[in-house]
Design a protein around this motif. Sequence first.
Motif: not given
Length: 392
Positions: A373-383
Amino acid sequence: MPRIPTGRDAGCPFDPTTEMTALRERDPLVRLTFPDGHVGWLATGYETVRAVFADSRFSSRYELLHYPFADIGELPPAPAGDMTGMDAPEHTRFRKLLMGKFTVRRMRELTARVAEITAEQLDAMERAGGPVDLVEAFAQPIPALMICELLGVPAADRDFFQRCALQLTSIVSDQQAQHEAMTALGGYMHELVLAKRAEPTDDLLGDLTSTDLSDEELTGVGSFLLGAGLETTANMLALGTYALLRHPAQFAALRDDPSLAPQAVEELLRYLTITHTGAKSALEDVELHGKLIKAGETVVLSMEAANRDPRRFPDPDTLDLHRRATGHVGFGHGIHQCLGQQLARVEMQVALPALLTRFPSLRLAAAEEEIPLRTDQTIFGVHSLPVTWDEV
């Protein structure tokens, strides 16, 4: 006094944290301590979030805001052309120039081209065979090719812009890394603007060379639109597919009835809310819900909590593609509501049903706990999203 909840709880990766939900149910507007020590506010209720978004007494200027995720010091003013960090009348000037380029009618005219690009990506997936990373093979190329075509940017350069956008939306990147990404993106776009000034082209940037925007402003607008057009839709396509794969009945509903797409897209935008938070700073004392927000205090707006507010959306934690999710704040609200929302809708309404129709047996090719999961980004998603399907 709470700090803003971040990350994901164990369990469903799409739900706001239990702490965020508890804060909303206790009070839709609570005092919040920021990492730099500033004491501001957290808005979590649907009506509260919309009220702050729509109130001109709150500013979006970066230099007036306190960053909610880390102590990074004073934020610099928005670069020329970055509409997110502007207030009226400057924001109004830019938005008027761009509104005509993103009308519902104009975006619908692009539907055939979106369908062509989508079919090309699906053909490539079918030739390659599963498993594939859906982010790389499908979710990123479609909006990247579309925004590059719309702006008049060579498609061969989309990987460069993707890297820059990832750096700029990271909540863990240091300021130096973000500055370098912004400088690289701005340098490229400046050269492109100069080329279009010398020889105008039939695209959005080419059209804008006939306006009163300076080279610096046009460079900023191009960088802003390119970054926004790449990251948001790419993550909605990937995360939306992941959500459907985790909800087989909803997957089947859209696969079996592609006409459900417009309604399904609105529900996915509400349910996922990939841009979790916004922020505004009070320009003067404002009373809201009987509480005094003092001039200079920052209000963090939890769009994900607002879109799961049961006072607005019954049974909000259930993904229901038959729900009429109109009025969600997935694109924000007020004068800063996402300019490219109609393009994003067209891309999702075309691409998601096409994917499910072409690969009706689509499924994850990795365990759910292995999906990054892209929990390190301001825009959520999946890497990445490994998927496979049954060969026909």
